[in-house]
Design an enzyme around this catalytic site. Structure first.
Site, PDB file in Angstrom:
ATOM      1  N   ARG A 190       8.591  26.673 -25.960  1.00 16.62           N
ATOM      2  CA  ARG A 190       9.029  26.263 -24.508  1.00 16.62           C
ATOM      3  C   ARG A 190      10.451  25.451 -24.903  1.00 16.62           C
ATOM      4  O   ARG A 190      10.570  24.354 -25.771  1.00 16.62           O
ATOM      5  CB  ARG A 190       8.425  25.396 -23.757  1.00 16.62           C
ATOM      6  N   THR A 220      15.765  24.351 -21.239  1.00 15.75           N
ATOM      7  CA  THR A 220      15.831  25.221 -20.220  1.00 15.75           C
ATOM      8  C   THR A 220      14.319  25.633 -19.674  1.00 15.75           C
ATOM      9  O   THR A 220      14.284  26.222 -18.934  1.00 15.75           O
ATOM     10  CB  THR A 220      16.062  26.910 -20.787  1.00 15.75           C
ATOM     11  N   ASP A 272       0.624  16.255 -23.231  1.00 18.77           N
ATOM     12  CA  ASP A 272       1.103  17.463 -24.146  1.00 18.77           C
ATOM     13  C   ASP A 272      -0.320  18.061 -24.886  1.00 18.77           C
ATOM     14  O   ASP A 272      -0.575  17.357 -25.819  1.00 18.77           O
ATOM     15  CB  ASP A 272       2.139  17.235 -25.091  1.00 18.77           C
ATOM     16  N   ASP A 332       0.259  18.572 -28.551  1.00 16.50           N
ATOM     17  CA  ASP A 332       0.055  17.327 -29.420  1.00 16.50           C
ATOM     18  C   ASP A 332      -1.135  16.400 -29.539  1.00 16.50           C
ATOM     19  O   ASP A 332      -1.599  16.049 -30.543  1.00 16.50           O
ATOM     20  CB  ASP A 332       1.331  16.321 -28.810  1.00 16.50           C
TER      21      ASP A 332
HETATM   22  N1  URA Z   1       2.430  21.906 -21.522  1.00 17.66           N
HETATM   23  C1  URA Z   1       1.784  20.880 -21.902  1.00 17.66           C
HETATM   24  O1  URA Z   1       0.904  20.592 -22.837  1.00 17.66           O
HETATM   25  N2  URA Z   1       1.434  19.743 -20.952  1.00 17.66           N
HETATM   26  C2  URA Z   1       1.839  19.943 -19.692  1.00 17.66           C
HETATM   27  O2  URA Z   1       1.779  18.942 -18.886  1.00 17.66           O
HETATM   28  C3  URA Z   1       2.978  21.142 -19.602  1.00 17.66           C
HETATM   29  C4  URA Z   1       3.157  22.106 -20.262  1.00 17.66           C
END
Ligand code: URA
Length: 209
Positions: free
Chosen positions: A104, A108, A200, A203
């Site tokens: 991602r 953007t 995330d 992560d």
């Molecule tokens: N990706 C993630 O890992 N967490 C989110 O909240 C949105 C996208």
């Protein structure tokens, strides 16, 4: 058309709550994702077609059901989708895997492809796209676009958490692709994170923050 299945099984809901907790360790988070992956695989394969084949038991011959058609494909979107794979393979050990590398762009929020490797006959198989966090939906839409470009027509999407925005985006672009998720959360924040969410997922499962 525009099917969304929220998997409300108590084990899934319990494990999801544990995963949301900020104090959960990397090891615990990964283990839970694995376990939920297994349970979601059970749900997403619930209506797979069976065909009767003749077998021999120790006592007699009989007609008994086996899965019909070609082995299905799990298509994890890198990198968080990988967290679902081991659990799903526990249930469907002969499934094929198609890796789809998308990240991602933080500015953007658009999906950028950097890797794609699928079985050569992927178009003839059921493909289950794995994207634990359906946030903007950009990655899921891009992955489904790529799979359709290669001829895939029988597609399903499994996520752990979905935002209403992500569901609307996927179904705006691909209304025939059914979605399975453990929960639909409230909204996205200004950075594209799902709220309340779990942070995330990449992560947290790989310990990279
Ligand atoms: N990706 C993630 O890992 N967490 C989110 O909240 C949105 C996208």
């Amino acid at each position: 058309m525009r099917e969304v299945h929220v998997v409300d099984h108590p084990l899934v809901q319990h494990k999801l709550t544990l995963m949301r907790e900020a104090e959960r360790t990397t090891k615990g988070f990964r283990q839970l994702l694995n376990e939920i992956g297994m349970l979601l695989a059970y749900e997403v394969t619930r209506d797979l077609k069976l065909e009767d084949v003749e077998i021999e038991t120790p006592l007699t011959r009989m007609q008994a059901p086996k899965l019909a058609g070609k082995k299905l494909v799990f298509a994890p979107i890198l990198r968080a989708g990988v967290g679902f794979v081991d659990g799903m393979l526990e249930l469907v050990p002969s499934a094929r895997i198609a890796h789809i590398g998308l990240y991602r762009d933080p500015k953007t929020l658009q999906a950028v492809e950097y890797y794609f490797k699928a079985p050569p006959d992927v178009a003839e198989r059921l493909v289950i796209v794995l994207d634990p966090m359906l946030a903007t939906g950009n990655s899921a839409v891009a992955a489904i676009d790529r799979l359709k470009e290669r001829g895939c027509r029988d597609l399903r999407l499994v996520c752990l958490l979905a935002a209403p925005e992500g569901i609307a985006h996927v179904h705006g672009s691909h209304p025939e692709v059914p979605i399975w998720t453990a929960a639909i959360d409230s909204h996205l924040d200004a950075h594209g994170y799902i709220v309340p969410g779990l942070g995330d997922a990449g992560d947290r499962m790989f310990g990279t923050k």
